[in-house]
Design a protein around this motif. Structure first.
Motif, mmCIF file in Angstrom:
data_model
loop_
_atom_site.group_PDB
_atom_site.id
_atom_site.type_symbol
_atom_site.label_atom_id
_atom_site.label_comp_id
_atom_site.label_asym_id
_atom_site.label_seq_id
_atom_site.Cartn_x
_atom_site.Cartn_y
_atom_site.Cartn_z
ATOM 1 N N ARG A 7 3.237 13.319 -1.375
ATOM 2 C CA ARG A 7 2.224 12.781 -1.877
ATOM 3 C C ARG A 7 1.760 13.431 -3.868
ATOM 4 N N ILE A 8 2.461 14.244 -3.869
ATOM 5 C CA ILE A 8 2.258 13.845 -5.853
ATOM 6 C C ILE A 8 3.141 13.710 -6.710
ATOM 7 N N PHE A 9 4.378 13.365 -5.837
ATOM 8 C CA PHE A 9 5.197 12.405 -6.268
ATOM 9 C C PHE A 9 4.230 10.994 -6.980
ATOM 10 N N GLN A 60 16.124 5.575 -9.468
ATOM 11 C CA GLN A 60 15.793 6.067 -8.556
ATOM 12 C C GLN A 60 14.450 6.595 -7.842
ATOM 13 N N GLY A 61 13.635 7.148 -9.049
ATOM 14 C CA GLY A 61 12.523 7.452 -9.381
ATOM 15 C C GLY A 61 11.954 5.848 -7.934
ATOM 16 N N GLU A 62 12.259 4.360 -9.014
ATOM 17 C CA GLU A 62 11.463 3.502 -8.389
ATOM 18 C C GLU A 62 11.504 3.074 -7.438
ATOM 19 N N LEU A 63 13.001 3.627 -6.850
ATOM 20 C CA LEU A 63 13.221 3.801 -5.034
ATOM 21 C C LEU A 63 11.939 4.292 -4.001
ATOM 22 N N ASP A 66 8.321 3.332 -4.468
ATOM 23 C CA ASP A 66 8.780 1.883 -3.437
ATOM 24 C C ASP A 66 7.837 2.488 -2.101
ATOM 25 N N ALA A 67 9.310 3.663 -1.134
ATOM 26 C CA ALA A 67 8.883 4.309 -0.605
ATOM 27 C C ALA A 67 7.252 4.700 0.032
ATOM 28 N N LYS A 73 0.186 2.489 2.002
ATOM 29 C CA LYS A 73 -0.375 1.851 2.796
ATOM 30 C C LYS A 73 -0.590 1.368 4.326
ATOM 31 N N ARG A 74 0.239 2.601 4.891
ATOM 32 C CA ARG A 74 -0.218 2.562 6.726
ATOM 33 C C ARG A 74 -0.912 3.470 6.491
ATOM 34 N N LEU A 75 -1.112 4.848 5.514
ATOM 35 C CA LEU A 75 -1.959 5.814 5.851
ATOM 36 C C LEU A 75 -3.025 5.439 5.965
ATOM 37 N N GLU A 76 -3.671 4.502 5.038
ATOM 38 C CA GLU A 76 -4.734 3.644 4.375
ATOM 39 C C GLU A 76 -4.869 2.863 5.578
ATOM 40 N N ALA A 77 -4.105 2.273 5.906
ATOM 41 C CA ALA A 77 -4.876 1.532 7.495
ATOM 42 C C ALA A 77 -4.971 2.422 9.049
ATOM 43 N N ALA A 78 -4.708 3.701 8.462
ATOM 44 C CA ALA A 78 -5.122 4.409 9.856
ATOM 45 C C ALA A 78 -6.102 4.697 9.396
ATOM 46 N N ALA A 79 -6.824 5.199 8.491
ATOM 47 C CA ALA A 79 -7.957 6.036 8.542
ATOM 48 C C ALA A 79 -8.560 4.761 8.227
#
Length: 302
Positions: A7-9, A60-63, A66-67, A73-79
């Motif tokens: 989350r912080i990253f 590596q940070g870009e990868l 992306d994740a 996005k999925r967490l926003e959908a669940a919320a």
């Protein structure tokens, strides 16, 4: 992997700054920095290039970003689904559609929706680019073709056609326009050939340009083309849904029109139970029903 560190990253990658991320997360810059270093150590890689003007993601940070973006996005959908378990219709609803349909048909009708649901917050995104609904770039889309993305609920709203329109003032002061060959004596107002548009409209324009049209005005969306027609600049290729709201438009050469263009409403399967989405869907369907009825009434001889 530590969810809190991810989350912080994500906040740091999104902000491009330890300081700005700390302000968002209500953490000190040093606390954010420690968490990033700890995450890098656990992954045995470097996630950011440090520069005086901020942070830049490594490959590596870009990868990882992306994740975490997909996870977010999925967490926003669940919320959203959790919030929609309430009886009230409220909160943000991200709606995307084309510039023409959004400005000329949808936006003028939204007061009725707000009157019914005053706590609704609509983010209306008008662009020709097709947004990714499963990734929650938008909650609901109204498009001029059937969406191809997977895991979407689709509803065909209506069919439209591109037709030729002018104002009566223009027709009264310019050369006759009763046959397609006579279009050469008029200025043709249409979408730019290189702008995103429905293929049926582009095909109609190409057909008309084959009649040696001497003057044209091309615009990159139908809203601009409508304004030019209303300003008596020429004959416009416009969608037929405009005739209800702009009675000053006169259809010319009724035998000339594009093929049918389907209009679809779509939203992610995971928002099937969303009360916001349901309220918006029902509103649009009711407005289209009323729109069709008014068109029929206007076309029926008295």
């Amino acid at each position: 992997m530590d969810w809190d560190k991810l989350r912080i990253f994500h906040a740091v990658a999104d902000a491009g700054s330890l300081t700005h991320a700390g302000e968002t997360l209500h953490l000190s810059q040093s606390a954010v920095s420690r968490q990033i270093r700890s995450l890098e150590e656990s992954l045995n890689t470097t996630l950011f290039h440090r520069h005086a003007r901020g942070l830049i993601l490594t490959e590596q940070g870009e990868l990882l970003f992306d994740a975490t973006r997909a996870m977010n996005k999925r967490l926003e959908a669940a919320a959203a689904r959790i919030r929609d378990s309430e009886e009230e219709v409220f909160g943000e609803l991200k709606v995307t559609t084309t510039t023409g349909f959004g400005t000329m048909w949808l936006a003028p009708r939204l007061p009725k929706l707000y009157e019914k649901y005053p706590e609704l917050k609509i983010d209306l995104m008008l662009e020709e680019r097709v947004l990714d609904l499963p990734m929650r770039e938008a909650d609901v889309a109204i498009r001029m073709k059937e969406p191809s993305q997977a895991d979407l609920i689709r509803k065909r709203l209506m069919n439209i056609r591109m037709r030729l329109y002018a104002t009566q003032d223009y027709l009264d002061t310019h050369a006759p326009l009763t046959t397609v060959e006579e279009i050469s004596a008029h200025r043709l107002i249409c979408q730019s050939p290189n702008s995103a548009q429905v293929s049926a409209g582009a095909s109609l324009v190409q057909h008309l340009l084959g009649y040696d049209v001497l003057s044209t005005l091309t615009v990159n969306n139908y809203f601009g083309a409508l304004q030019a027609v209303l300003a008596n600049l020429g004959v416009g290729v416009l969608p037929d849904y405009l005739t209800e709201d702009f009675p000053q438009l006169v259809r010319v050469m009724p035998e000339i029109e594009s093929g049918e263009v389907p209009v679809f409403l779509a939203y992610p399967e995971e928002l099937r139970q969303s009360k916001r989405v349901s309220a918006f869907r029902d509103f649009v369907q009711e407005e289209i029903f009323n729109h069709r009825r008014k068109i029929r009434d206007n076309e029926t001889p008295s």
